[in-house]
Design a protein around this motif. Sequence first.
Motif, PDB file in Angstrom:
ATOM      1  N   ARG A 260     -42.698   2.104 -50.618  1.00  0.00           N
ATOM      2  CA  ARG A 260     -41.252   2.200 -50.399  1.00  0.00           C
ATOM      3  C   ARG A 260     -40.905   3.352 -49.452  1.00  0.00           C
ATOM      4  NH1 ARG A 260     -37.082   0.226 -53.398  1.00  0.00           N
ATOM      5  NH2 ARG A 260     -38.438  -0.189 -55.196  1.00  0.00           N
ATOM      6  N   TYR A 261     -40.063   3.062 -48.492  1.00  0.00           N
ATOM      7  CA  TYR A 261     -39.487   4.053 -47.578  1.00  0.00           C
ATOM      8  C   TYR A 261     -40.504   4.737 -46.662  1.00  0.00           C
ATOM      9  CZ  TYR A 261     -35.771   3.672 -51.076  1.00  0.00           C
ATOM     10  OH  TYR A 261     -34.841   3.206 -51.947  1.00  0.00           O
ATOM     11  N   ASN A 262     -41.720   4.308 -46.690  1.00  0.00           N
ATOM     12  CA  ASN A 262     -42.737   5.009 -45.888  1.00  0.00           C
ATOM     13  C   ASN A 262     -43.266   4.118 -44.774  1.00  0.00           C
ATOM     14  OD1 ASN A 262     -42.825   7.540 -47.018  1.00  0.00           O
ATOM     15  ND2 ASN A 262     -44.282   6.979 -48.605  1.00  0.00           N
ATOM     16  N   LEU A 263     -43.038   4.509 -43.520  1.00  0.00           N
ATOM     17  CA  LEU A 263     -43.738   3.916 -42.389  1.00  0.00           C
ATOM     18  C   LEU A 263     -44.801   4.929 -41.995  1.00  0.00           C
ATOM     19  CD1 LEU A 263     -44.166   1.769 -40.207  1.00  0.00           C
ATOM     20  CD2 LEU A 263     -42.474   2.973 -38.806  1.00  0.00           C
ATOM     21  N   LEU A 264     -46.035   4.590 -42.239  1.00  0.00           N
ATOM     22  CA  LEU A 264     -47.129   5.531 -42.030  1.00  0.00           C
ATOM     23  C   LEU A 264     -47.688   5.344 -40.620  1.00  0.00           C
ATOM     24  CD1 LEU A 264     -48.875   5.035 -45.482  1.00  0.00           C
ATOM     25  CD2 LEU A 264     -47.187   6.763 -44.853  1.00  0.00           C
TER      26      LEU A 264
END
Length: 297
Positions: A260-264
Motif C-alpha cells: 500500500r502507498y509504496n512505489l518502490l
Amino acid sequence: MIVDALRVFVTVVEQSHFSKAGELLNLSQPGVSLHIRNLENELGAKLLHRSPKQVRLTEAGAILYKHAKQILAHYEEAGQEIQMLQDQVTGSIHIGASFTIGEYILPAKLAEFANQYPQVNLQVTIGNTEEIIGAVRMNQLDIGFIEGQTVDADLSVIPYMKDEMIIVSPSSHPLSETMVVENEMLQNQVWVLREHGSGTRAFSDHFMQEAAITAKRTYIFNSSQGVKEAVAAGLGVAMLSRWIVRKELAMGEIKELRIRYNLLEREFSIIRHKDSTRSMALTVFFQKLLDKQVISK
C-alpha cells in the motif's frame, strides 16, 4: 612496437601478476617478461619488484606507469580520429554491469549496437554493484552500469533509467492472495536476499529498515537468478526488480505482493572514470544508450 611494450607493462601493473596479464593479452609469460625486460633495458632502470605472489612498482616504474597510461590513451584517441576520417566506428569497449542490468537489460541493447557496428569488439563483465564500481575506478572497465549511485570522487555518474522494485512470494504463500499487503504483514517472514555489495541488497535493506521489518530468517544468494528460483521453490519472500521476474509472474510461478502507498523505485546509473579517454566507439555507444532510455513498468 613501443606501444605494445607499454600496454604489456600497464596490464602487468594493473593485474599485479605476469601470468594474468599474459592471459588477458594472449601472450605467454616469457613473452610478457621479455617486453618488461626490454623496457627496463631501454630506460636503464628497474621497473618492477617481482615475487611469486605479487608484482610491485619501483619508483621508476610508478613514473612510467603514469605516463604510459597517458601515451596509450593518446594512441587510442589518434587511432579513433583516423578511423573517423574513414567514417568507420571500430575499436573495443569493455563494459561492466550489475547482475540485473547485465542479465536482463544490456543483452538486447548490445545486440542492437553490434548489428549496427559489427567492427566494434564488445566485452562484458557482470558482477555486483560494488565490484563494478571498483573495476571502473581501477580503469579495468571503460563503462559501468550500476544499481543506485555512487559518490566516488574519481567517477562520473550519469542517471540512466528508473527501475521498479517489487516484493514477490511463492504462489503458495499465505500472503499471495492478499489484495494489498501492509508493512506489518511482512513482519517475521522468511526473506531471500542478495549478498552485501549488491544494489538489490542495499535497496531491500533500506526498505526493511525504513518499514521496521524484522525477518524471521534470511537466506543469502549471490545472484538474482538464485533468489528468484529460491522464491519459486517456496523458500521465502524477496525484493527484486520487475525486470527479473516478468516471465515468472506471467506464468504464475511466483506472486507479487502489492504494498500500500509504496512505489518502490531506484535509479540505474552509468559510471565512467573521470580521467579516462572516450573513444569513438564508446562515444557512439553512449549516444545510442541515452537516446533510448526506458522505465521498467
